[in-house]
Design an enzyme around this catalytic site. Structure first.
Site, PDB file in Angstrom:
ATOM      1  N   ASP A 334      46.263  44.257  71.509  1.00 46.19           N
ATOM      2  CA  ASP A 334      45.885  43.076  70.748  1.00 46.19           C
ATOM      3  C   ASP A 334      46.328  41.812  71.483  1.00 46.19           C
ATOM      4  O   ASP A 334      47.462  41.732  71.982  1.00 46.19           O
ATOM      5  CB  ASP A 334      46.557  43.156  69.371  1.00 46.19           C
ATOM      6  N   GLU A 371      42.353  43.353  74.796  1.00 42.62           N
ATOM      7  CA  GLU A 371      41.634  42.254  74.157  1.00 42.62           C
ATOM      8  C   GLU A 371      42.014  41.026  74.989  1.00 42.62           C
ATOM      9  O   GLU A 371      43.088  40.453  74.775  1.00 42.62           O
ATOM     10  CB  GLU A 371      42.056  42.090  72.701  1.00 42.62           C
TER      11      GLU A 371
END
Length: 693
Positions: A334, A371
């Site tokens: 993330d 990401e």
């Protein structure tokens, strides 16, 4: 109770390490002045049963505090009280009255609701070790180019499925037949590390309670989420997590975890003290010059100091643990750009943490997916450090959405994405399969909502519809929101098929959002992070009602991709005839059958992939595949490009046709009325397969 015998202990392994005659405890803190280990009789006890004050002359080696407690049983509850100066302006937030979680705890008590702003209802770490029977389980290691990723929330997947263990690790096992039928290779779970699901409770109401549903607020980087376990004993979550992984592996399905190393649950200067803040705040977090305040590159209040060696070590140790002890196959990081930032926030080309991950001998074959951006403006799509890191490709998402909305002059961008995004990854030496292609993900509209809403509707989140992106690039297909008009419903389903077909027929690694295969809706909410309810859970009644159409289409589509060598290429297309071949590896053409005139024609576009082994780089021949795209509002007749080979084309897929002609099953094809052309209806896509005449 009388305290146990203790000895100096060892600083070599952080956390609680079980030995035959007791447990070794070790914790890092550079600025601490005093450390006490507390042992509790019960998970909810406020006062410890035993307390051991560590002598800095005996129980400290460098910056590691350590002690060995003899005859301490497995399952013991523990935590730390750590003292030092409390001067937030200098970055120090020590408070010896607060029980702190061990950053290396293998399990955390989850049998009651925590309250981090009191001293009474704080979670404890658990001394944990098990003798789990893996039954010979080994990593699967599917190549990315052969992978089909299914992103899903563990609880939401089975919570309403009517299964015995709905909404849990064991409930996932009950979904394995569904995964197998669908044809996916890998399940990517939203965060499974321990987090506080009551984090947003104060923002809701009795009528509309809010909970942390997604879990992007990690408390403990080694502990699986306790409330996803069926068993009520503290520590059952570890056994059940391993059982889930083992059974998925038996079915040939990989487990990828969404991991959040960029920030923690402790938030900003107003947030609770749970672990790192009380252990050594100025080391674990990135702080402003006025060290009362936290850099907020994650958009959630704090940012972990990934450039610091102690944080690098913790992240590497955590990744190794999940791979070695929990048998996880891969990770999706993330807001991974934060992992590239140095102590001053600058983004580095070769950050030490990412270099360590890539060079680690345990982690080298593990799937690593970034990401590649953060909330502080960092954006690294196409040039995320680490040649083996795959990347979420949001350019793919946006260009595909614009194209199927028939935005002006989108053919070139769309073709680039379908062909693997060479413009993004070619210069950096990355391969096309390192592009993780997606049209929808947990963060944003579902596929159903992408074709049903032109605007977001997030009022249930309690922020007056100000949260969530406004840049959805969606189109409601003529009517905003839910509709009972059969023509609108038919059109929306056709558009969903277009998106699904584009995703699975593109070069790169496809990732689909769980539930898109049957049209799951969140009624226009594109940010359901706090909606642990029917808005987010899978509606399996809807799935059953769609079984004969959208579900069938998706299953056949996934299996079609996995059967054909022209998809999942290891190398980018060259655009010319390869050595030893007889035709170009790829041909883009317009409706006239000639080479497409970029920026001079409308968005109707065709492509032909060569299946020759010289073109695919594989040992066996495959059929040529031709795909026709028509996002416009009128029918288009495509004339096929002429090549030196004599081929007969047959129809395999046409999203404009009613089910079951929209996609034909394996081995079934439809003869063309005209062997040299095909007419495609508005807003549709067709796939044709070639056969020698």
């Amino acid at each position: 109770m009388k305290e146990r015998e203790v000895s100096t202990g060892s600083p070599l392994i952080l956390g609680a390490t079980v030995h035959k005659d007791g447990v070794n405890f070790a914790i890092y803190s550079h600025h601490a002045e005093a450390v006490a280990l507390a042992i509790f009789a019960k998970a909810q006890d406020y006062e410890p049963r035993e307390r051991y004050q560590l002598d800095p002359t005996l129980n400290r080696t460098g910056d590691v505090w350590h002690i060995f407690v003899h005859d301490l049983p497995l399952g013991a509850f523990y935590g730390y009280y750590i003292d030092g100066i409390h001067q937030p302006q200098l970055g120090h937030r020590f408070d010896s009255s607060l029980l702190l979680l061990d950053p290396y705890a293998r399990a955390v008590t989850g049998s009651f609701e925590w309250d981090f702003f009191t001293k009474e209802k704080r979670p404890k770490s658990i001394v944990y070790e098990d003798t789990f029977d893996w039954q010979g389980d080994r990593p699967i290691h599917y190549p990315l180019q052969d992978s089909v990723i299914y992103e899903v929330h563990l609880k939401g997947l089975s919570h309403t499925a009517g299964k015995s263990y709905a909404g849990t690790y064991l409930g996932v096992i009950e979904m394995i037949p569904y995964f197998k039928e669908l044809g996916i290779t890998s399940v990517e779970f939203l965060p499974l590390m321990e987090f506080d699901d009551m984090e947003y409770a104060q923002n809701g109401s009795e009528e509309h309670p809010l909970r942390n549903y997604w879990g992007y607020s990690t408390m403990s980087f080694f502990a699986p989420k306790a409330r996803y376990a069926v068993g009520s004993r503290d520590g059952d979550q570890v056994i059940e997590f391993k059982t889930m992984v083992r059974e998925l592996h038996k079915a040939g399905i990989e487990v990828i975890m969404d991991v959040v190393y960029n920030h923690t649950h402790e938030g900003n200067e107003h947030g609770p003290v749970v672990s790192f803040k009380g252990i050594d705040n100025s080391v674990y977090y990135m702080l402003y010059e006025d060290k009362r305040y936290y850099w907020n590159y994650a958009g959630t209040g704090n940012t972990t100091h990934c450039y610091a060696q102690v944080m690098t070590n913790l992240i590497i140790d955590s990744l190794r643990y999940w791979v070695v002890e929990m048998h996880v196959d891969g990770f999706r990081f993330d807001l991974a750009t934060i992992l590239s930032r140095d102590s001053r926030g600058y983004i580095l080309d070769n950050p030490p943490l990412l270099r360590s991950i890539m060079e680690d001998p345990v982690l080298q074959k593990v799937k690593m997916i970034a990401e590649p951006w953060d909330a502080g403006g960092g954006y690294q799509v196409g040039h995320f450090p680490g040649k083996n890191f795959a990347e979420w490709n949001d350019r793919y998402r946006d260009d595909v959405r614009r194209y199927w909305r028939n935005d002006y002059d989108m053919a070139a961008a769309f073709a680039t994405r379908v062909a693997g995004s060479h413009d993004l990854y070619g210069a950096s030496g990355k391969r096309p399969y390192l592009s993780i292609n997606y049209v929808t993900a947990h963060d944003g509209f579902t596929l159903h909502d992408l074709v049903s809403y032109s605007h977001k509707y997030n009022y249930a989140n309690g922020q007056n519809n100000t949260d969530g992106t406004d840049n959805n690039l969606s189109w409601n297909s003529g009517v905003e929101g839910e509709s009972s008009d059969p023509n609108i419903l038919k059109f929306r389903k056709q558009r969903m098929k277009n998106f699904l077909a584009t995703l699975f027929l593109s070069q790169g690694t496809p990732m689909m959002l769980g539930g898109d295969e049957f049209g799951r809706t969140q009624y226009g909410n594109n940010n359901t992070y706090c909606q642990d309810n029917e808005l987010s859970w899978f509606d399996w009644q809807l799935a059953k009602s769609e079984e004969s159409d959208l579900m069938r289409f998706t299953k056949e589509l996934i299996h079609f991709r996995r059967r054909h060598n022209v998809f999942g290429r290891k190398e980018f297309f060259k655009g010319y005839v390869p050595a030893g071949g007889t035709k170009p590896d790829i041909i883009w053409f317009g409706c006239d059958g000639h080479q497409y005139k970029w920026h001079k024609q409308d968005n109707a576009l065709g492509v032909r992939y060569s299946g020759e082994r010289e073109a695919t780089g594989l040992s066996s021949e495959s059929e040529d595949v031709m795909i026709l795209f028509n996002p416009t509002h009128e029918s288009k007749t495509f004339y096929f490009p002429l090549t030196s080979d004599k081929m007969r084309w047959k129809l395999k897929i046409d999203t404009g046709l009613p089910s079951p002609r929209d996609i034909l099953p394996e081995g079934v094809y439809e003869e063309l009325v005209d062997p040299y052309s095909y007419t495609l209806m508005p807003h549709s896509l067709a796939v044709l397969i070639c056969f020698p005449q």
